[in-house]
Design a protein around this motif. Structure first.
Motif, PDB file in Angstrom:
ATOM      1  N   MET A  62      -2.016   2.653   4.354  1.00  0.00           N
ATOM      2  CA  MET A  62      -1.456   2.558   2.987  1.00  0.00           C
ATOM      3  C   MET A  62      -1.207   1.099   2.623  1.00  0.00           C
ATOM      4  O   MET A  62      -1.500   0.657   1.520  1.00  0.00           O
ATOM      5  CB  MET A  62      -0.084   3.263   2.917  1.00  0.00           C
ATOM      6  N   ALA A  63      -0.633   0.351   3.587  1.00  0.00           N
ATOM      7  CA  ALA A  63      -0.307  -1.059   3.337  1.00  0.00           C
ATOM      8  C   ALA A  63      -1.584  -1.856   3.096  1.00  0.00           C
ATOM      9  O   ALA A  63      -1.661  -2.686   2.181  1.00  0.00           O
ATOM     10  CB  ALA A  63       0.473  -1.634   4.524  1.00  0.00           C
TER      11      ALA A  63
ATOM     12  N   LEU B  63      -2.013  -5.571   1.644  1.00  0.00           N
ATOM     13  CA  LEU B  63      -1.202  -6.238   2.678  1.00  0.00           C
ATOM     14  C   LEU B  63      -1.964  -6.219   4.005  1.00  0.00           C
ATOM     15  O   LEU B  63      -2.823  -5.365   4.217  1.00  0.00           O
ATOM     16  CB  LEU B  63       0.148  -5.518   2.837  1.00  0.00           C
ATOM     17  N   ALA B  64      -1.635  -7.153   4.911  1.00  0.00           N
ATOM     18  CA  ALA B  64      -2.280  -7.197   6.235  1.00  0.00           C
ATOM     19  C   ALA B  64      -1.316  -6.622   7.270  1.00  0.00           C
ATOM     20  O   ALA B  64      -0.341  -7.277   7.656  1.00  0.00           O
ATOM     21  CB  ALA B  64      -2.644  -8.634   6.580  1.00  0.00           C
ATOM     22  N   PRO B  65      -1.575  -5.371   7.729  1.00  0.00           N
ATOM     23  CA  PRO B  65      -0.599  -4.699   8.601  1.00  0.00           C
ATOM     24  C   PRO B  65      -0.848  -4.875  10.091  1.00  0.00           C
ATOM     25  O   PRO B  65      -1.982  -5.087  10.525  1.00  0.00           O
ATOM     26  CB  PRO B  65      -0.796  -3.229   8.230  1.00  0.00           C
ATOM     27  N   SER B  66       0.224  -4.784  10.871  1.00  0.00           N
ATOM     28  CA  SER B  66       0.109  -4.656  12.327  1.00  0.00           C
ATOM     29  C   SER B  66       1.145  -3.618  12.769  1.00  0.00           C
ATOM     30  O   SER B  66       2.166  -3.423  12.099  1.00  0.00           O
ATOM     31  CB  SER B  66       0.356  -6.001  13.017  1.00  0.00           C
ATOM     32  N   ILE B  67       0.840  -2.955  13.902  1.00  0.00           N
ATOM     33  CA  ILE B  67       1.712  -1.879  14.394  1.00  0.00           C
ATOM     34  C   ILE B  67       2.451  -2.374  15.637  1.00  0.00           C
ATOM     35  O   ILE B  67       1.851  -3.035  16.486  1.00  0.00           O
ATOM     36  CB  ILE B  67       0.869  -0.619  14.718  1.00  0.00           C
TER      37      ILE B  67
ATOM     38  N   ARG C 199       1.922  -8.134   5.969  1.00  0.00           N
ATOM     39  CA  ARG C 199       2.090  -9.417   5.272  1.00  0.00           C
ATOM     40  C   ARG C 199       1.294  -9.461   3.972  1.00  0.00           C
ATOM     41  O   ARG C 199       0.153  -9.011   3.937  1.00  0.00           O
ATOM     42  CB  ARG C 199       1.611 -10.560   6.173  1.00  0.00           C
ATOM     43  N   LYS C 200       1.900 -10.070   2.968  1.00  0.00           N
ATOM     44  CA  LYS C 200       1.204 -10.317   1.710  1.00  0.00           C
ATOM     45  C   LYS C 200       0.432 -11.626   1.839  1.00  0.00           C
ATOM     46  O   LYS C 200       0.887 -12.549   2.542  1.00  0.00           O
ATOM     47  CB  LYS C 200       2.231 -10.394   0.577  1.00  0.00           C
TER      48      LYS C 200
END
Ligand SMILES: C[S@@+](CC[C@H](N)C(=O)[O-])C[C@H]1O[C@@H](n2cnc3c(N)ncnc32)[C@H](O)[C@@H]1O
Length: 286
Positions: free
Chosen positions: A258-259, A264-268, A282-283
Motif C-alpha cells: 500500500m505504501a 513511499l519507499a517501504p521496508s519491513i 520514506r517519502k
C-alpha cells in the motif's frame, strides 16, 4: 507490637496465590521498594494502610485484572507510565516501533535539520510520543487520539516527563483530522500503533475483557485504520519524511505494498521475537 506482621509474610501469601513475579511487583509497588531491593523492606512491619492496599490489589489480580492495571503503571523504554483500563497496556513490540521512530529522527537530525515535527496518531498512554520527546531533544510532538479518556491518561503521563513535556501537544480527533492543518506537508515523522485486529479474530480472554476494544479492532481484515493512515500520510509528510507503523506480522507485506502504491519507499522490520512487526516508509526527497 505483638500482632504486627512483616512484609515477608504478605509476600509469601501473595506468591502462593499469584506466583513469585506478580507478588514481588505488588509488594514493591506498595512499599516503594526499588526493583531488586525488596529484601530491604521485608522485615518492616506492615501498616494498616499497607494491608488494605495489599488486600485490594491481591483481590483485583485474583479476579483476572492484568498486573499492569492493578499496579497502575508500567515501564516503556525509559518511561514509567500510568496505565488503567482507559488505555491499551503498552507492549514490548511497541518499544521496538518507538525505537525505529527515534532512529529515523536521529538520522534526520544528522542532516542538519534543527526542529523536527512529529505526529503520533492514536497515542493511548502517550508511550511513543513521550519516548520520542524524551529521546529526541529537537522533536516537537503532536500526539493525537480519538478517545478523550486515553488523552486524559496521556496528559497525566505528560506531566511526568519534565521539561520535554513543553515539546508535546495533545489533540483529540480521528487520525489526521486531529493534526493542526498548518502541519500538512511538513511532518518529519508520522508514527502510529493503530488498532489492527480483525473484527472476527479471537483475542486472549484477558485482553478481550479488560483492554479497550476501540484500541484493538479495525474492521473485517483489521486493516481499516492502517489503510486510512497510509492513504493520507504522503500529503502530511515533509519531503524525505518517514512513516513508521506497527501491525500484525501477516499485515506487513500488504501494508508495505500500500505504501509503495502511494509513492513511499517501504521496508519491513521485526519485533524482539523476530516476527515482522513494523513498516517504515520514506517519502522521496523533493
Ligand atoms: C493499539 S492502541 C495504541 C496506543 C499507544 N500508541 C501504544 O502504542 O501503546 C491504538 C490507539 O488508537 C486510538 N484510536 C482508535 N481509533 C482512532 C481514530 N480513529 N483516531 C485516532 N486514534 C484512534 C485508540 O484510542 C488507542 O489509544
Amino acid at each position: 507490637m505483638a500482632d504486627t506482621i512483616p512484609w515477608s509474610a504478605l509476600l509469601r501469601e501473595a506468591a502462593d496465590l499469584l506466583g513469585d513475579q506478580d507478588a514481588r511487583r505488588i509488594v514493591e509497588e506498595i512499599t516503594g521498594a526499588e526493583p531488586g531491593r525488596l529484601h530491604r523492606v521485608l522485615d518492616d512491619p506492615v501498616t494498616e494502610r499497607g494491608v488494605a492496599r495489599f488486600d485490594a490489589m491481591l483481590a483485583r489480580r485474583r479476579a483476572g485484572e492484568p498486573l499492569q492495571y492493578v499496579l497502575g503503571r508500567w515501564g516503556f523504554r525509559s518511561l514509567d507510565l500510568m496505565v488503567d483500563p482507559r488505555v491499551l497496556i503498552p507492549r514490548p513490540e511497541t518499544e521496538v516501533v518507538a525505537g525505529l521512530a527515534v532512529d529515523a529522527l536521529h538520522a534526520r537530525a544528522r542532516t542538519g535539520q534543527r526542529e523536527l515535527i512529529v505526529a503520533d496518531l492514536g497515542t493511548g498512554t502517550g508511550a511513543i510520543a513521550l519516548s520520542i520527546a524524551v529521546e529526541c531533544s529537537t522533536a516537537r510532538v503532536i500526539a493525537t487520539d480519538a478517545s478523550p479518556d486515553a488523552l486524559a491518561v496521556a496528559r497525566a503521563n505528560l506531566s511526568g516527563i519534565g521539561r520535554a513535556a513543553t515539546r508535546v501537544s495533545l489533540h483529540e480527533g480521528s487520525w489526521f483530522d486531529a493534526v493542526p492543518p498548518a502541519a500538512e506537508g511538513s511532518l518529519d515523522l508520522i508514527v502510529s500503533n493503530p488498532p489492527y485486529v480483525a473484527d472476527h479474530e479471537d483475542l486472549p480472554e484477558v485482553v478481550e475483557r479488560w483492554e479497550p476494544a476501540d484500541a484493538l479492532r479495525a474492521g473485517p481484515d483489521g486493516l481499516d485504520d492502517l489503510r486510512h493512515i497510509v492513504e493520507h500520510a504522503p500529503r502530511w509528510l515533509a519531503p524525505a519524511g518517514t512513516l513508521v507503523l506497527e501491525m500484525a506480522p501477516q499485515q506487513t507485506e500488504v501494508v508495505a505494498e500500500m505504501a509503495s502504491d502511494r509513492g513511499l519507499a517501504p521496508s519491513i522490520h521485526p519485533d524482539l521475537a523476530g516476527r515482522a512487526r513494523a513498516v517504515v516508509a520514506r517519502k522521496a526527497p523533493e
